[in-house]
Enzyme design. Structure first.
Site, mmCIF file in Angstrom:
data_model
loop_
_atom_site.group_PDB
_atom_site.id
_atom_site.type_symbol
_atom_site.label_atom_id
_atom_site.label_comp_id
_atom_site.label_asym_id
_atom_site.label_seq_id
_atom_site.Cartn_x
_atom_site.Cartn_y
_atom_site.Cartn_z
ATOM 1 N N HIS A 251 0.839 -1.205 0.000
ATOM 2 C CA HIS A 251 0.000 0.000 0.000
ATOM 3 C C HIS A 251 0.867 1.245 0.000
ATOM 4 O O HIS A 251 1.809 1.359 0.785
ATOM 5 C CB HIS A 251 -0.921 0.026 1.227
ATOM 6 N N SER A 252 0.568 2.185 -0.895
ATOM 7 C CA SER A 252 1.153 3.515 -0.888
ATOM 8 C C SER A 252 2.685 3.468 -0.869
ATOM 9 O O SER A 252 3.286 2.897 -1.771
ATOM 10 C CB SER A 252 0.592 4.293 0.313
ATOM 11 N N PHE A 253 3.322 4.048 0.142
ATOM 12 C CA PHE A 253 4.784 4.054 0.212
ATOM 13 C C PHE A 253 5.350 2.635 0.143
ATOM 14 O O PHE A 253 6.418 2.416 -0.445
ATOM 15 C CB PHE A 253 5.248 4.742 1.507
ATOM 16 N N GLY B 98 4.462 0.412 -1.712
ATOM 17 C CA GLY B 98 4.577 0.059 -3.124
ATOM 18 C C GLY B 98 5.878 0.515 -3.737
ATOM 19 O O GLY B 98 6.451 -0.174 -4.586
ATOM 20 N N HIS C 279 -7.713 6.841 -0.512
ATOM 21 C CA HIS C 279 -6.363 6.289 -0.425
ATOM 22 C C HIS C 279 -6.285 5.064 0.485
ATOM 23 O O HIS C 279 -5.405 4.222 0.315
ATOM 24 C CB HIS C 279 -5.409 7.378 0.074
#
Length: 309
Positions: free
Chosen positions: A101-103, A105, A281
């Site tokens: 997820h997010s960072f 990734g 998000h």
């Protein structure tokens, strides 16, 4: 699928904390959380995923229940990539999938490019596999300077983490994370904060501040070069009210995501899938049922066979 165990994986500066679901003999999936989050990020999603996998969600160094880095050492993207390699070695995993997820990734994406033979499938939830420097070239040296200065300031201050009431902690957390609902915020803080005699304090290392201080920004040319090294099948899921709404980005940033997705499609061909879902998000926490189905199909699909969308 109940939580099987809490793990402590030894590293030179202490330990990396993790939580695991499923059988040790099952196909492994490593879960990487977003910036300043922790392994609880995946608690609502993993129970909806196939039971015939072994899921391990880690707390990055300085986050959640993991040890802080040794004094004097900053937190850079490459350090987190190295943590993934250390975790794989500790778990004796030679090949596995990544759910990010997010960072997480950007960490999982870089790992997948550096160690392509180790990654079977890469799931990117509201994430780009690498951070492209478009719009940032004028700021890169400033980020590097601020990163160094921030660490020195935290060290010079020598202050312990602030202790506040649980409600004050929650409201501050929600103010800085507008896409996290109250219930999910409480859940992240269960692992992200510690009860003390006079209230609660955040667990995270205060040397960790802004992701821009940590990112490895790369050019479009390098992006193309790096993703050519990918062996994994890649699923990128974008929420319609996600990253762009959080960042309030402009048209150039939106064009950048088009570049990322079109480049991945061009290079990986049938090994790349892109899906948009309603939500923000933190859709994987707020509405995990919206992404669980496609992730399940993707994880269970045979190599070379696109998962149904």
């Amino acid at each position: 699928m109940g939580l099987i165990s809490e793990l402590k994986l030894a590293v030179p500066w202490g330990h990396i904390a993790a939580k695991a679901w499923g059988s040790h003999q099952a196909t492994p999936v490593l879960c990487l959380h977003g910036w300043l989050d922790n392994a609880n990020s995946f608690d609502r999603l993993i129970p909806l995923l196939p039971k015939d996998f072994r899921y391990v969600a880690v707390d990055f160094g300085g986050h959640g229940l993991s040890s802080h880095y040794s004094p004097g050492f900053p937190y850079y993207n490459q350090n987190f990539v190295s943590e993934v390699r250390r975790v794989a070695a500790a778990l004796k995993w030679n090949r596995f999938s990544l759910l990010c997820h997010s960072f997480g990734g950007t960490v999982g994406g870089m790992f997948s490019c550096i160690f392509p033979e180790m990654v079977d499938k890469l799931v990117l939830l509201e994430a780009s596999p690498l951070v492209v420097d478009t719009n940032e070239t004028d700021n890169l040296l400033t980020y590097k300077r601020r990163a160094i200065e921030h660490v020195l300031q935290v060290e010079a201050a020598g202050k312990p983490a602030q202790v506040v009431s649980p409600e004050e902690m929650l409201q501050g957390f929600l103010k800085n994370n507008s896409h996290v609902g109250e219930e999910c915020g409480k859940h992240l803080l269960q692992r992200g904060a510690t009860q003390v005699a006079t209230g609660v304090r955040l667990n995270r290392d205060r040397r960790i501040a802004w992701p821009e201080h940590c990112f490895d920004f790369i050019s479009r040319e390098l992006f193309m070069q790096y993703i050519k090294n990918l062996q994994a099948h890649v699923l990128l899921i974008k929420a319609t009210e996600g990253y762009y709404a959080v960042r309030r980005v402009n048209d150039t940033d939106r064009e950048l995501m088009v570049f990322v997705t079109s480049s991945l499609k061009s290079v990986l061909k049938e090994r790349f899938q892109y899906l948009e879902v309603p939500g923000n998000h933190y859709v994987h926490m707020n509405q995990p049922q919206l992404v669980a189905g496609v992730i399940s199909s993707f994880l269970q699909s045979k190599e070379g066979t696109p998962a149904p969308v």
